[in-house]
Scaffold this motif. Structure first.
Motif, PDB file in Angstrom:
ATOM      1  N   ILE A  52      61.217  91.573  62.249  1.00 53.95           N
ATOM      2  CA  ILE A  52      61.145  90.817  63.502  1.00 53.95           C
ATOM      3  C   ILE A  52      60.999  89.328  63.211  1.00 53.95           C
ATOM      4  N   ASP A  53      60.215  88.998  62.183  1.00 52.51           N
ATOM      5  CA  ASP A  53      59.993  87.591  61.826  1.00 52.51           C
ATOM      6  C   ASP A  53      61.225  86.937  61.221  1.00 52.51           C
ATOM      7  N   THR A  54      62.036  87.689  60.498  1.00 52.11           N
ATOM      8  CA  THR A  54      63.092  87.073  59.684  1.00 52.11           C
ATOM      9  C   THR A  54      64.512  87.280  60.195  1.00 52.11           C
ATOM     10  N   VAL A  55      64.713  88.217  61.124  1.00 50.22           N
ATOM     11  CA  VAL A  55      66.075  88.524  61.586  1.00 50.22           C
ATOM     12  C   VAL A  55      66.232  88.136  63.054  1.00 50.22           C
ATOM     13  N   SER A  56      67.330  87.474  63.358  1.00 52.67           N
ATOM     14  CA  SER A  56      67.653  87.118  64.745  1.00 52.67           C
ATOM     15  C   SER A  56      68.711  88.067  65.281  1.00 52.67           C
ATOM     16  N   TYR A  57      68.565  88.452  66.540  1.00 53.67           N
ATOM     17  CA  TYR A  57      69.565  89.326  67.151  1.00 53.67           C
ATOM     18  C   TYR A  57      70.783  88.494  67.524  1.00 53.67           C
ATOM     19  N   ASN A  58      71.938  88.874  66.985  1.00 56.09           N
ATOM     20  CA  ASN A  58      73.176  88.152  67.251  1.00 56.09           C
ATOM     21  C   ASN A  58      74.334  89.141  67.269  1.00 56.09           C
ATOM     22  N   PRO A  59      74.872  89.440  68.468  1.00 55.98           N
ATOM     23  CA  PRO A  59      75.969  90.410  68.559  1.00 55.98           C
ATOM     24  C   PRO A  59      77.240  89.947  67.869  1.00 55.98           C
ATOM     25  N   ASN A  60      77.323  88.657  67.541  1.00 54.04           N
ATOM     26  CA  ASN A  60      78.507  88.128  66.874  1.00 54.04           C
ATOM     27  C   ASN A  60      78.316  87.980  65.364  1.00 54.04           C
ATOM     28  N   ALA A  61      77.203  88.462  64.852  1.00 53.24           N
ATOM     29  CA  ALA A  61      76.936  88.341  63.426  1.00 53.24           C
ATOM     30  C   ALA A  61      77.949  89.152  62.618  1.00 53.24           C
ATOM     31  N   GLU A  62      78.348  88.620  61.472  1.00 54.72           N
ATOM     32  CA  GLU A  62      79.263  89.346  60.598  1.00 54.72           C
ATOM     33  C   GLU A  62      78.536  90.491  59.902  1.00 54.72           C
ATOM     34  N   ASP A  63      79.275  91.543  59.606  1.00 59.43           N
ATOM     35  CA  ASP A  63      78.711  92.716  58.908  1.00 59.43           C
ATOM     36  C   ASP A  63      77.465  93.246  59.617  1.00 59.43           C
ATOM     37  N   ASN A  64      77.476  93.199  60.950  1.00 61.08           N
ATOM     38  CA  ASN A  64      76.244  93.523  61.678  1.00 61.08           C
ATOM     39  C   ASN A  64      75.933  95.013  61.766  1.00 61.08           C
ATOM     40  N   GLN A  65      76.751  95.837  61.102  1.00 62.95           N
ATOM     41  CA  GLN A  65      76.463  97.271  61.078  1.00 62.95           C
ATOM     42  C   GLN A  65      75.811  97.704  59.765  1.00 62.95           C
ATOM     43  N   ASN A  66      75.426  96.754  58.937  1.00 66.47           N
ATOM     44  CA  ASN A  66      74.840  97.138  57.644  1.00 66.47           C
ATOM     45  C   ASN A  66      73.705  96.206  57.250  1.00 66.47           C
ATOM     46  N   ILE A  67      73.062  96.517  56.124  1.00 66.46           N
ATOM     47  CA  ILE A  67      71.864  95.791  55.722  1.00 66.46           C
ATOM     48  C   ILE A  67      72.150  94.403  55.170  1.00 66.46           C
ATOM     49  N   PHE A  68      73.387  94.104  54.801  1.00 66.52           N
ATOM     50  CA  PHE A  68      73.676  92.761  54.311  1.00 66.52           C
ATOM     51  C   PHE A  68      73.430  91.733  55.412  1.00 66.52           C
ATOM     52  N   SER A  69      73.804  92.082  56.636  1.00 61.56           N
ATOM     53  CA  SER A  69      73.624  91.153  57.754  1.00 61.56           C
ATOM     54  C   SER A  69      72.149  90.863  58.006  1.00 61.56           C
ATOM     55  N   SER A  70      71.322  91.895  57.983  1.00 64.20           N
ATOM     56  CA  SER A  70      69.915  91.721  58.324  1.00 64.20           C
ATOM     57  C   SER A  70      69.087  91.163  57.171  1.00 64.20           C
ATOM     58  N   LEU A  71      69.292  91.662  55.962  1.00 62.20           N
ATOM     59  CA  LEU A  71      68.446  91.252  54.843  1.00 62.20           C
ATOM     60  C   LEU A  71      68.887  89.934  54.210  1.00 62.20           C
ATOM     61  N   VAL A  72      70.187  89.664  54.197  1.00 59.07           N
ATOM     62  CA  VAL A  72      70.689  88.450  53.548  1.00 59.07           C
ATOM     63  C   VAL A  72      71.057  87.380  54.556  1.00 59.07           C
ATOM     64  N   MET A  73      71.884  87.723  55.534  1.00 63.72           N
ATOM     65  CA  MET A  73      72.347  86.742  56.510  1.00 63.72           C
ATOM     66  C   MET A  73      71.320  86.456  57.592  1.00 63.72           C
ATOM     67  N   LYS A  74      70.357  87.381  57.765  1.00 62.87           N
ATOM     68  CA  LYS A  74      69.252  87.211  58.721  1.00 62.87           C
ATOM     69  C   LYS A  74      69.714  87.197  60.176  1.00 62.87           C
ATOM     70  N   GLU A  75      70.876  87.751  60.447  1.00 63.63           N
ATOM     71  CA  GLU A  75      71.379  87.920  61.807  1.00 63.63           C
ATOM     72  C   GLU A  75      72.043  89.284  61.903  1.00 63.63           C
ATOM     73  N   SER A  76      71.727  90.034  62.968  1.00 59.41           N
ATOM     74  CA  SER A  76      72.325  91.357  63.076  1.00 59.41           C
ATOM     75  C   SER A  76      72.148  91.894  64.490  1.00 59.41           C
ATOM     76  N   VAL A  77      72.496  93.183  64.642  1.00 58.20           N
ATOM     77  CA  VAL A  77      72.279  93.916  65.889  1.00 58.20           C
ATOM     78  C   VAL A  77      71.434  95.142  65.564  1.00 58.20           C
ATOM     79  N   CYS A  78      71.333  96.068  66.501  1.00 58.57           N
ATOM     80  CA  CYS A  78      70.429  97.203  66.330  1.00 58.57           C
ATOM     81  C   CYS A  78      70.706  98.008  65.055  1.00 58.57           C
ATOM     82  N   ALA A  79      71.980  98.185  64.709  1.00 60.24           N
ATOM     83  CA  ALA A  79      72.315  98.950  63.503  1.00 60.24           C
ATOM     84  C   ALA A  79      71.767  98.268  62.258  1.00 60.24           C
ATOM     85  N   GLY A  80      71.897  96.953  62.203  1.00 59.54           N
ATOM     86  CA  GLY A  80      71.381  96.209  61.065  1.00 59.54           C
ATOM     87  C   GLY A  80      69.872  96.279  60.971  1.00 59.54           C
ATOM     88  N   TYR A  81      69.181  96.174  62.119  1.00 64.01           N
ATOM     89  CA  TYR A  81      67.717  96.302  62.135  1.00 64.01           C
ATOM     90  C   TYR A  81      67.292  97.694  61.659  1.00 64.01           C
TER      91      TYR A  81
END
Length: 411
Positions: free
Chosen positions: A196-225
């Motif tokens: 919650i502290d490090t990831v922003s919800y962004n429906p336009n984030a790249e690779d937002n269906q996997n952990i690269f988006s959330s852990l590295v890019m810090k932007e994702s959607v529900c699948a990434g979280y």
């Protein structure tokens, strides 16, 4: 005649004998018939065959998990929930798909039908959030007794290894912190808060269906979280299930079921990230105490709370029931109330008098929640806040969530 000449004559006679036998076999079959048989055999083979995992390999996979579970006091269950439910034959097929994914194979032969293929692919992906290089789309070729699975990938081998290193580097900080925690609950809560502290919800984030988006890019959607939650908890030795469904009056959604001290609980890290807007503008973000950015109602809750706003997808394998509320944040902290009584108002007064800048609670009945919501809307707590608040100008805000029956106030 020398001995060497005798040997040469003998070799010549043997060669002539085998040549006559070969000519005889060809004439009896007919060259065209022989060619036809070779073609028919070739037609039954897949274009490319991936290595098939043997039953022994499957046993080694299971044994390795059991060793990991024993090290984390989870000896009676597996970190890989869907795999754990399969029979021996299904586990072998599951492992063939997994190994093909790991090797970036584009053609994987499976001795099954297309229906079981689709089911097993979903299970593999649900169990393994570390497979960040997998494209959701794929094809398959159907043959009389088997199928050939054709996965698609978002990375080649070089890019896959580069991203794996980036993920490992990004995850090291939180994983080192988790190693210092002594309880399942503290590890689960730490992962919940970290994402919650490090990831922003962004429906336009790249690779937002996997952990690269959330852990590295810090932007994702529900699948990434949800996959990042699963990935980190699996690394910490805590079973965590990836679950999908549909939000009421909304779209598709993903969250997790975790195992904590032997029992299962719901966790929705995406919904755990609270955000608030100014009602007057509906745009401007309101600055709130950091503690209220976590919506703890979605941390280790039960089915009764979570399934008020969603429907879970249909799975061939049953999901575990989450019926307990002993790790409910509000119950653990003594701020869950059955009725709206003086106990609630006294708690708010103590919070304000002690200099705290926020207060929150949960109600176990909708009637009590609705009653307090009405009182907040009518400003009945204004005088009490003025009486107990320290000198100086201030603003007061509140948030009421009818899905989780939680109320938050900050001033």
């Amino acid at each position: 005649m020398q001995k060497k000449d005798h040997l040469s004559i003998f070799r010549y006679i043997v060669s002539l004998f085998f040549l006559m036998i070969t000519i005889s076999l060809i004439s009896s079959c007919g060259s065209s018939d022989l060619l036809q048989k070779i073609d028919s055999i070739s037609a039954l083979q897949p274009e490319t065959r991936s290595e098939t995992v043997s039953a022994a390999d499957t046993d080694r996979f299971s044994d390795a998990h059991e060793e990991s579970e024993e090290a984390t006091d989870e000896s009676d269950d597996s970190l890989y929930y869907y795999y754990h439910w399969l029979d021996t034959e299904q586990k072998q097929l599951y492992m063939t798909i997994l190994k093909g994914y790991q090797d970036l194979d584009t053609d994987i032969r499976l001795d099954t039908d297309k229906f079981q293929l689709v089911s097993l692919v979903e299970m593999v992906l649900n169990d393994h959030p570390e497979l960040f290089w997998i494209d959701a789309s794929y094809k398959y070729s159907v043959y009389p007794s088997y199928v050939v699975f054709h996965p698609e990938y978002t990375c080649d081998a070089a890019k896959k290894e580069q991203r794996r290193e980036e993920i490992d580097c990004a995850a090291d900080e939180i994983l080192n912190t988790l190693s210092q925690e002594t309880s399942d609950y503290s590890k689960i809560r730490r992962v919940f808060e970290y994402l919650i502290d490090t990831v922003s919800y962004n429906p336009n984030a790249e690779d937002n269906q996997n952990i690269f988006s959330s852990l590295v890019m810090k932007e994702s959607v529900c699948a990434g979280y949800a996959k990042a939650t699963q990935y980190l908890l699996q690394k910490a030795g805590i079973p965590c299930i990836y679950v999908t469904g549909t939000i009421t009056d909304g779209g598709s959604h993903a969250w997790n079921i975790v195992r904590c001290d032997g029992n299962y609980y719901q966790v929705d890290t995406t919904f755990g990230a609270s955000s608030y807007t100014n009602p007057e503008t509906e745009i401007q973000q309101i600055e709130i105490p950091h503690e209220l950015t976590y919506n703890y109602a979605y941390l280790c809750c039960n089915d009764d709370i979570l399934y008020r706003d969603r429907t879970v997808s249909e799975y061939e394998i049953p999901l575990p029931e989450c019926s307990l509320d002993d790790y409910n944040y509000y119950i653990m902290n003594g701020i869950c109330y059955n009725t709206l009584s003086s106990e609630v108002t006294d708690a708010i007064a103590r919070s304000i008098s002690s200099g705290e800048t926020y207060w929150q609670c949960q109600f176990s009945s909708y009637e009590a929640f609705e009653e307090m919501t009405i009182q907040l809307q009518e400003g009945l707590y204004g005088n009490m806040i003025l009486e107990h608040f320290r000198s100086g100008s201030f603003h007061t805000y509140y948030s009421c969530d009818p899905k989780t029956l939680t109320i938050k106030m900050w001033y």
